[in-house]
Enzyme design. Structure first.
Site, short mmCIF file in Angstrom:
data_model
loop_
_atom_site.label_atom_id
_atom_site.label_comp_id
_atom_site.label_asym_id
_atom_site.label_seq_id
_atom_site.Cartn_x
_atom_site.Cartn_y
_atom_site.Cartn_z
N CYS A 116 -3.50 2.51 -4.49
CA CYS A 116 -4.42 3.32 -3.68
C CYS A 116 -4.46 4.71 -4.31
O CYS A 116 -3.57 5.54 -4.08
CB CYS A 116 -3.99 3.39 -2.22
SG CYS A 116 -5.13 4.46 -1.30
N HIS A 142 0.86 -1.19 0.00
CA HIS A 142 0.00 0.00 0.00
C HIS A 142 0.90 1.24 0.00
O HIS A 142 1.83 1.32 0.80
CB HIS A 142 -0.87 -0.02 1.26
CG HIS A 142 -1.93 1.01 1.28
ND1 HIS A 142 -1.67 2.34 1.55
CD2 HIS A 142 -3.26 0.94 1.06
CE1 HIS A 142 -2.80 3.02 1.49
NE2 HIS A 142 -3.78 2.19 1.19
N TYR A 148 -14.56 4.31 7.42
CA TYR A 148 -15.23 3.09 6.94
C TYR A 148 -16.73 3.08 7.28
O TYR A 148 -17.23 2.17 7.92
CB TYR A 148 -14.50 1.85 7.47
CG TYR A 148 -13.13 1.73 6.85
CD1 TYR A 148 -12.97 1.11 5.62
CD2 TYR A 148 -12.02 2.31 7.44
CE1 TYR A 148 -11.74 1.04 5.01
CE2 TYR A 148 -10.78 2.26 6.84
CZ TYR A 148 -10.65 1.62 5.63
OH TYR A 148 -9.43 1.56 5.02
N ASP A 152 -13.12 3.48 -0.58
CA ASP A 152 -12.36 3.80 0.63
C ASP A 152 -12.78 5.17 1.14
O ASP A 152 -13.24 6.01 0.37
CB ASP A 152 -10.89 3.82 0.18
CG ASP A 152 -9.90 3.52 1.27
OD1 ASP A 152 -10.32 3.18 2.37
OD2 ASP A 152 -8.70 3.62 0.98
N HIS A 153 -12.57 5.39 2.44
CA HIS A 153 -12.70 6.71 3.08
C HIS A 153 -13.86 7.54 2.54
O HIS A 153 -13.66 8.62 1.98
CB HIS A 153 -11.40 7.52 2.89
CG HIS A 153 -10.23 6.87 3.51
ND1 HIS A 153 -8.99 7.46 3.53
CD2 HIS A 153 -10.09 5.68 4.13
CE1 HIS A 153 -8.14 6.65 4.14
NE2 HIS A 153 -8.78 5.57 4.51
N HIS A 209 -7.52 0.49 -4.62
CA HIS A 209 -8.37 1.28 -3.71
C HIS A 209 -8.83 2.50 -4.48
O HIS A 209 -8.00 3.31 -4.91
CB HIS A 209 -7.56 1.79 -2.51
CG HIS A 209 -7.24 0.75 -1.49
ND1 HIS A 209 -6.56 1.04 -0.32
CD2 HIS A 209 -7.52 -0.57 -1.44
CE1 HIS A 209 -6.43 -0.06 0.39
NE2 HIS A 209 -7.00 -1.06 -0.26
C1 DNO Z 1 -6.47 3.16 5.66
C2 DNO Z 1 -5.93 2.01 4.95
C3 DNO Z 1 -4.57 1.58 5.42
C4 DNO Z 1 -4.17 0.28 4.75
C5 DNO Z 1 -2.82 -0.25 5.18
C6 DNO Z 1 -2.45 -1.43 4.34
O1 DNO Z 1 -7.62 3.45 5.54
O2 DNO Z 1 -5.95 2.23 3.58
O3 DNO Z 1 -4.58 1.44 6.81
O4 DNO Z 1 -5.11 -0.70 5.07
O5 DNO Z 1 -1.86 0.72 5.07
O6 DNO Z 1 -1.41 -2.12 4.95
#
Ligand code: DNO
Length: 393
Positions: free
Chosen positions: A278, A240, A365, A348-349, A305
Site C-alpha cells: 500500500c 496491509h 471510495y 485508493d482514497h 494499492h
Molecule cells: C482503507 C483500507 C484498509 C484495508 C485493510 C486491509 O481504505 O486500505 O481498510 O482494506 O486494512 O485489511
C-alpha cells in the site's frame, strides 16, 4: 498490472457493469455480510464468485478476510478462531480465489480525522490532523497517559483547537476516527453502536500489556498456523501495512517500515507470506522511501494499492494526487510492471468530485475520483509498457 477495483458487494451503488465500462479487469471484495470470526462457506464464496463472473469480471483479491482481535492479542479462543480462518481459506482455495489481503492492526484499522477536507480545486479528500487526533485521544477518549505520546507543538495545537471545539465538533471526530472509517471494513465499531467511545475503550483494554514484540509473536503464530493451508491451495497472504504507519492510541503497530516488513517476512519465510504494497500507507511515514521499499520487496508483493500522500512538517498528512506526493507512483509502476505484469493493483482514497459527495460512498471510495485516478495510473502503465518494450529492442 491487473487493473482491479474495490467493490463492496451487490449493494454497492457502483455496479459491476459500470466498472467494466471504465476498464476494470478484476474485483477486490469480501463477504461483508459474514461477521468477523465466522467461516466463509464454500457456498457463499461461490455465490460471490459467480455473481462477479456473470458480469465478465473476475474475483482477483479478497480484501479483507479479517483477523479477529483475539488472534491479534492472543486470547484464549485464538486457536479456535485460527481454525475457522483456515476453513475460510480452504473454501476460498477450492473456489480458486487465492490472493488474500488482511491486516494485523490492533482495534483500529486505518485512521483519519477528516473525511471531506477541501482541496483548492473544489474537490475534497481525506485528511489526518495530528492536533485533532491528539484531542480525540486526550479529551474524548481520555486515555490514561496519552499526553506523553505527543510533542509540545502538537499539544499546543490541540490547546488552540480546544478553545473553539464544540459538541458537534467532538461528535464529528468520533464519527470520523472510529465509526465511518471502520464499519465498512468489517471493523469493531458500526454506525449502530450507541456508545462507540465506551466500546472503543473496552477494545483498547484487550491490549493492556501487549507490546510490539508480543504482537509480532502473535502474528508469526497466526501465519505459521495457516501456512500449510496456503501451501496446499497456493494461497498468497498479503498483509496491509499500518495506516498511518506509527503506533497510535497506545497500541503497537508492526507493519510500518523497512525493518518491520523484513521482520514479518523473515519470521515466516514462506513465499505464501507476503505483502500488500500500500503505497499510500507507507508514504505517510516520513521515514519511508517508498520506491526503495518496492524494489526491495517486489518479489514478496502479491497485491498493490496505488495512492500517495503528502506529509506536512507538523505531522499531518493528506491524500495527494495519484501523480504527485511522496509515493512516486510512476516509479512504482516501473518497478512492479517489470517484476509481474499481472500483479493485481487498485487505486485508493481518491477525491470526492463531480457529485460523488452526494452519493454516500464509503470514506475514500468515491466513483468519479477513483475513475480519474485509475485513468491516470492507466496512462502511466501505458508509458511504462512502452519503456519496457523499447528496452527489449
Ligand atoms: C482503507 C483500507 C484498509 C484495508 C485493510 C486491509 O481504505 O486500505 O481498510 O482494506 O486494512 O485489511
Amino acid at each position: 498490472m491487473e487493473k482491479t477495483w474495490r467493490w463492496f458487494g451487490p449493494n454497492d451503488k457502483i455496479t459491476l457493469d459500470m466498472l467494466r465500462q471504465i476498464g476494470v479487469e478484476g474485483i477486490v471484495t469480501a463477504l461483508h455480510h459474514i461477521p468477523n470470526g465466522e467461516v466463509w462457506s464454500l457456498e457463499e464464496v461461490l455465490k460471490m464468485k459467480n455473481f462477479i463472473e456473470a458480469s465478465g469480471l473476475r474475483w482477483s483479491v479478497v480484501e479483507s478476510l479479517p483477523v479477529s482481535e483475539s488472534i491479534k492479542y492472543g486470547g484464549a479462543d485464538r486457536d479456535e478462531l485460527i481454525e475457522r480462518y483456515k476453513e475460510s481459506l480452504r473454501n476460498l482455495g477450492k473456489a480458486g480465489v487465492t490472493t488474500i489481503c488482511y491486516n494485523f492492526m490492533p482495534v483500529l484499522d486505518w485512521a483519519r480525522t477528516d473525511l471531506d477536507y477541501p482541496n483548492p480545486n473544489g474537490t475534497t479528500n481525506l485528511y489526518f490532523n495530528l492536533g485533532e487526533f491528539a484531542y480525540f485521544d486526550i479529551h474524548i477518549l481520555k486515555r490514561e497517559g496519552a499526553e506523553k505520546d505527543y510533542d509540545a507543538e502538537t499539544l499546543a495545537r490541540m490547546e488552540e483547537l480546544r478553545k473553539t471545539m464544540t459538541p458537534e465538533g467532538e461528535k464529528r471526530l468520533v464519527e470520523n476516527i472510529i465509526v465511518k472509517t471502520q464499519g465498512f471494513v468489517n471493523g469493531n465499531i458500526s454506525e449502530n453502536d450507541l456508545d462507540p467511545v465506551q466500546k472503543f475503550r473496552d477494545l483498547l483494554k484487550l491490549y493492556d500489556g501487549i507490546d510490539a514484540k508480543q504482537l509480532r509473536e502473535n502474528m508469526a503464530y497466526f501465519l505459521s498456523a495457516i501456512m500449510p493451508v496456503c501451501r496446499e491451495y497456493d494461497i498468497k497472504m498479503c498483509v496491509h501495512p499500518d495506516d498511518p504507519p506509527r503506533p497510535i492510541l497506545g497500541l503497537p503497530r508492526i507493519v510500518t517500515c523497512d525493518a518491520d516488513i523484513e521482520a514479518f517476512l523473515n519470521a515466516v519465510p514462506d513465499p505464501h507470506n507476503g505483502l500488500t504494497f500500500c503505497a499510500g500507507s507507507l508514504s505517510a511515514g516520513a521515514q519511508n522511501d517508498v520506491p526503495a521499499l518496492a524494489r526491495k520487496y517486489a518479489d514478496r508483493t502479491w497485491f498493490v494499492h496505488l495512492r500517495s500522500t503528502e506529509v506536512l512538517p507538523n505531522g499531518d498528512f493528506r491524500e495527494a494526487s495519484h501523480l504527485g506526493g511522496r509515493a512516486d507512483i510512476v516509479e512504482l509502476v516501473r518497478i512492479f510492471q517489470r517484476v509481474n505484469p499481472s500483479l493485481p493493483m487498485r487505486v485508493d482514497h481518491a477525491e470526492l468530485m463531480l457529485g460523488d459527495e452526494k452519493m454516500g460512498y464509503n470514506a475514500g471510495y468515491s466513483f468519479h475520483g477513483r475513475m480519474k485516478a485509475l485513468g491516470q495510473v492507466e496512462g502511466v502503465m501505458a508509458a511504462v509498457d512502452r519503456e519496457i518494450s523499447e528496452e527489449k529492442k
